[in-house]
Write an enzyme that holds these catalytic residues in place. Structure first.
Site, PDB file in Angstrom:
ATOM      1  CG  HIS A 155      -2.128   0.947   0.939  1.00  0.00           C
ATOM      2  ND1 HIS A 155      -3.263   0.569   0.255  1.00  0.00           N
ATOM      3  CD2 HIS A 155      -2.310   2.258   1.242  1.00  0.00           C
ATOM      4  CE1 HIS A 155      -4.099   1.580   0.169  1.00  0.00           C
ATOM      5  NE2 HIS A 155      -3.543   2.623   0.749  1.00  0.00           N
TER       6      HIS A 155
ATOM      7  CG  ASP B 249      -2.359   6.220  -0.187  1.00  0.00           C
ATOM      8  OD1 ASP B 249      -3.269   6.129  -1.030  1.00  0.00           O
ATOM      9  OD2 ASP B 249      -2.425   5.699   0.938  1.00  0.00           O
TER      10      ASP B 249
ATOM     11  CD  GLU C 181      -6.886   3.456   0.871  1.00  0.00           C
ATOM     12  OE1 GLU C 181      -6.136   4.204   0.218  1.00  0.00           O
ATOM     13  OE2 GLU C 181      -6.703   3.159   2.064  1.00  0.00           O
TER      14      GLU C 181
ATOM     15  CG  HIS D  83     -10.895   5.358   2.537  1.00  0.00           C
ATOM     16  ND1 HIS D  83     -10.943   6.694   2.857  1.00  0.00           N
ATOM     17  CD2 HIS D  83      -9.630   4.956   2.804  1.00  0.00           C
ATOM     18  CE1 HIS D  83      -9.738   7.079   3.290  1.00  0.00           C
ATOM     19  NE2 HIS D  83      -8.925   6.043   3.255  1.00  0.00           N
TER      20      HIS D  83
ATOM     21  CG  HIS E  16      -9.544   1.737   5.422  1.00  0.00           C
ATOM     22  ND1 HIS E  16      -9.476   2.894   6.174  1.00  0.00           N
ATOM     23  CD2 HIS E  16      -8.468   1.766   4.588  1.00  0.00           C
ATOM     24  CE1 HIS E  16      -8.404   3.590   5.805  1.00  0.00           C
ATOM     25  NE2 HIS E  16      -7.766   2.918   4.854  1.00  0.00           N
TER      26      HIS E  16
ATOM     27  CG  HIS F 102      -3.281   0.136   4.254  1.00  0.00           C
ATOM     28  ND1 HIS F 102      -4.274  -0.436   3.504  1.00  0.00           N
ATOM     29  CD2 HIS F 102      -3.671   1.424   4.449  1.00  0.00           C
ATOM     30  CE1 HIS F 102      -5.221   0.462   3.252  1.00  0.00           C
ATOM     31  NE2 HIS F 102      -4.889   1.593   3.819  1.00  0.00           N
TER      32      HIS F 102
ATOM     33  CG  ASP G 167      -1.334   4.068   4.777  1.00  0.00           C
ATOM     34  OD1 ASP G 167      -1.651   4.448   3.624  1.00  0.00           O
ATOM     35  OD2 ASP G 167      -2.127   4.113   5.731  1.00  0.00           O
TER      36      ASP G 167
END
Ligand code: ZN
Length: 368
Positions: free
Chosen positions: A40, A42, A139, A166, A212, A233, A313
């Site tokens: 993961h 971003d 995500e 999410h 999540h 993650h 992350d």
């Protein structure tokens, strides 16, 4: 005398098991022997707005120079769709833009450094070519706008996992992010359509990601899935008590079905002090590399070495641990694990082999 000898012996064996001296050469030898897969990242939230992932950047956590320094072999770039896109049904539009930034701004722009990948075979091929495998994970399940057709479209574009929610509960799955909010209409986990989504992901060969989601959604997804599922993650709630992390019971059940928990480096998920500051809306005190190792250790103790992976992350969080500030710092984690007594085989499992096992199983279950 006897007691002192015993004490000395305990200290020595303790020191041997916990704080083995490791040379730089050994760290790099073990690090390079592993195929490091970070499930993961971003940075896509930056590249979609024009950030150039090529040159070394003064800010952020990810660029090609630092990925190479960190010895990263494969990255799942987040096709992140913020909750706000669900209002007015713009989620698919955003998802397609995020898919494009992985394909256009990352893989196609730097073909000497990245190889677009969508299978275990691709990841291994990228490694043979000395390139970083670039993969995609959605995500936020609202990206499919309640349509299995869109889910299939995303698969054909190369998306290989989807985080069911999410921070927002969608029309078919409850999120940990708003589960305590009585204003939000919840479903007690997954709806019947939510279970259809999981089954269609199984049929396609897309990995079900439970990071999540609310706890009940996790249990429903685990029950509905024919293939192993994973947390792309997330960390351990027993050590850092936040709803985003997994309870021991969840981790053990996930591992029993062959899944992995890919540990998140976010300060607020690995250090209770940071989590408490986050809850008070204060600046998070930096967590430490040792906190990440503690979470890995905990998961190993309750679920075994085969249940652990890496989902940093990076570029999705404000605060990263001291010693693991960005993608270039992964060798520090290798050093810390070696010092703790983890073997090179253990480290290779944590860094990539465990996740590849999950991906292989998902690929094998597809089409059925
Ligand atoms: Zn996330």
């Amino acid at each position: 005398m006897h007691v002192r000898l015993l004490l000395l012996f305990t200290m020595m064996t303790g020191a041997f098991a916990q704080n083995r001296t490791v040379t730089d050469a050994e760290v790099m030898r073990v690090h390079r022997s592993a195929l490091l897969i970070d499930t993961h990242n971003d940075v896509t939230s930056r590249t979609v707005d024009g950030f150039d992932i090529g040159p070394r950047a003064p800010s952020g956590h990810t660029d090609i120079a630092r990925l190479k320094e960190g010895g990263v072999g494969a990255t799942f770039f987040a096709v992140y769709v913020a909750a706000r896109y669900a209002e007015g049904s713009h989620s698919a539009n955003r998802a397609l833009q995020m898919v494009d930034t992985v394909r256009h701004d990352i893989a196609a722009r730097y073909p000497n450094d990245f190889m677009a990948a969508a299978s275990v075979k691709d990841i291994e091929e990228a490694r043979r070519r000395g390139k970083i495998a670039a993969l995609m994970g959605i995500e936020g399940g609202h990206a499919i706008e309640d349509s299995l057709r869109l889910l299939r479209d995303y698969y054909s574009l190369g998306v290989r996992y989807m985080t069911l929610t999410h921070t927002n509960t969608n029309n078919w799955a409850d999120s940990s992010g708003d589960i305590a909010n009585p204003q939000v209409q919840h479903h007690n986990g997954l709806t019947d359509f939510g279970k259809d989504v999981v089954r269609e992901m199984n049929r396609l060969g897309m990995i079900v990601d439970i990071s999540h989601v609310a706890d009940k959604t996790f249990w429903d997804a685990l029950a509905a899935s024919r293939a192993p599922i994973f947390a792309s993650h997330s960390s351990a709630r027993a050590l850092t008590n936040v709803p985003r992390n997994m309870t021991d019971e969840m981790i053990v059940a996930l591992a029993k079905q062959g899944g992995v928990v890919d540990v998140n480096f976010n300060c607020g998920f690995i250090s209770q002090k940071s989590a408490d500051a986050d809850a008070r809306k204060e600046k998070s005190p930096r967590a430490a590399l040792a906190d990440v190792v503690d979470h890995i250790d905990h998961i190993r103790k309750i679920a075994g070495i085969d249940a652990i992976g890496i989902g940093s992350d990076f570029d999705g969080v404000e605060c990263t641990p001291e010693g693991l500030e960005d993608v270039s710092k992964f060798p520090n984690l290798t050093r810390a694990l070696l010092e703790k007594g983890y073997t090179p085989e253990d480290i290779r499992k944590i860094y990539g082999e465990n996740f590849l096992r999950v991906m292989r199983a998902v690929e094998a279950a597809a089409g059925k």
